[in-house]
Design a protein around this motif. Structure first.
Motif, PDB file in Angstrom:
ATOM      1  N   ARG A   4       0.856  -1.187   0.000  1.00 16.34           N
ATOM      2  CA  ARG A   4       0.000   0.000   0.000  1.00 16.34           C
ATOM      3  C   ARG A   4       0.892   1.238   0.000  1.00 16.34           C
ATOM      4  O   ARG A   4       2.051   1.172   0.405  1.00 16.34           O
ATOM      5  CB  ARG A   4      -0.878   0.012   1.250  1.00 16.34           C
ATOM      6  CG  ARG A   4      -1.834  -1.174   1.308  1.00 16.34           C
ATOM      7  CD  ARG A   4      -2.723  -1.139   2.519  1.00 16.34           C
ATOM      8  NE  ARG A   4      -3.445   0.100   2.697  1.00 16.34           N
ATOM      9  CZ  ARG A   4      -4.644   0.375   2.154  1.00 16.34           C
ATOM     10  NH1 ARG A   4      -5.227  -0.516   1.398  1.00 16.34           N
ATOM     11  NH2 ARG A   4      -5.238   1.526   2.382  1.00 16.34           N
ATOM     12  N   LEU A  55      -0.716   5.608   3.660  1.00 18.43           N
ATOM     13  CA  LEU A  55      -2.033   5.061   4.002  1.00 18.43           C
ATOM     14  C   LEU A  55      -1.904   4.091   5.161  1.00 18.43           C
ATOM     15  O   LEU A  55      -0.838   3.524   5.411  1.00 18.43           O
ATOM     16  CB  LEU A  55      -2.635   4.331   2.797  1.00 18.43           C
ATOM     17  CG  LEU A  55      -2.960   5.183   1.577  1.00 18.43           C
ATOM     18  CD1 LEU A  55      -3.480   4.296   0.457  1.00 18.43           C
ATOM     19  CD2 LEU A  55      -3.954   6.279   1.909  1.00 18.43           C
ATOM     20  N   SER A  56      -2.995   3.863   5.845  1.00 18.52           N
ATOM     21  CA  SER A  56      -3.003   2.863   6.916  1.00 18.52           C
ATOM     22  C   SER A  56      -3.270   1.494   6.307  1.00 18.52           C
ATOM     23  O   SER A  56      -3.533   1.361   5.128  1.00 18.52           O
ATOM     24  CB  SER A  56      -4.077   3.221   7.946  1.00 18.52           C
ATOM     25  OG  SER A  56      -5.334   3.272   7.317  1.00 18.52           O
TER      26      SER A  56
END
Length: 191
Positions: free
Chosen positions: A22, A26-27
């Protein structure tokens, strides 16, 4: 490693995220064990033929386990032979400075817009201890916005005339592409 070297690349960076990868800002990311990443770095270093080929180890630990884990991992990756460190998604100028104090190595900063990191200029990153700065989507974001706005004009106005001042002229485009050298080559081949 060898394919990158044979292709003429000057270096690469390896990262410690697990698949599926990712965006670092972002988480929802997960990381490989630091020892597994260190083994990847050691394998890359062992496979490298050209000592000038730069191996950068990226860690996403700041956003997953915190600043201290990012520092710990970076030191481990340096011990494994990484030439430089890329700490992804540090969140303040103070964190960038602290990381540079804690990790004595060539450092890379990611200056992506709209992420967790502050949008600093190259000179500020240099003062904080960073020797490389990525602008990974800057030109792409600007081009996409210009494309969207131009297509909207075509749809609503039926022409592009208001966009002409923002476009490269034919001469500017040909100069940018070095089009005359292609024409000369074609004349040499085909008469």
């Amino acid at each position: 490693m060898r394919l990158f070297e044979e292709a003429g690349a000057a270096g690469l960076h390896l990262e410690d995220q697990e698949l599926p990868k990712r965006c670092g800002h972002l988480s929802g990311k997960s990381l490989v064990a630091p020892e597994a990443m260190a083994a990847k770095v050691r394998a890359a270093v062992a496979a490298r033929r050209d000592r000038d080929f730069v191996i950068i180890a990226r860690t996403d630990a700041r956003g997953v386990h915190g600043f201290d884990d990012a520092v710990r991992r970076a030191r481990l990756y340096l011990d494994a032979g990484a030439d430089a460190i890329f700490p992804e998604a540090l969140e303040t100028p103070e964190e960038f400075a602290a990381f540079a104090q804690e990790v004595r190595a060539p450092l890379l900063a990611n200056n992506t817009e709209f992420g967790r990191s502050p949008n600093l200029d190259v000179a500020t990153f240099a003062q904080l201890g960073y020797r490389m700065v990525l602008f990974p989507l800057t030109a792409f974001r600007a081009a996409l916005k210009a494309t969207r706005d131009t297509l909207a004009d075509l749809q609503t106005l039926g022409h592009q005339r208001e966009r002409l001042p923002q476009m490269l002229t034919r001469a500017e485009l040909y100069e940018l592409l070095d089009y005359s050298s292609y024409e000369a080559r074609d004349r040499a081949y085909f008469g």
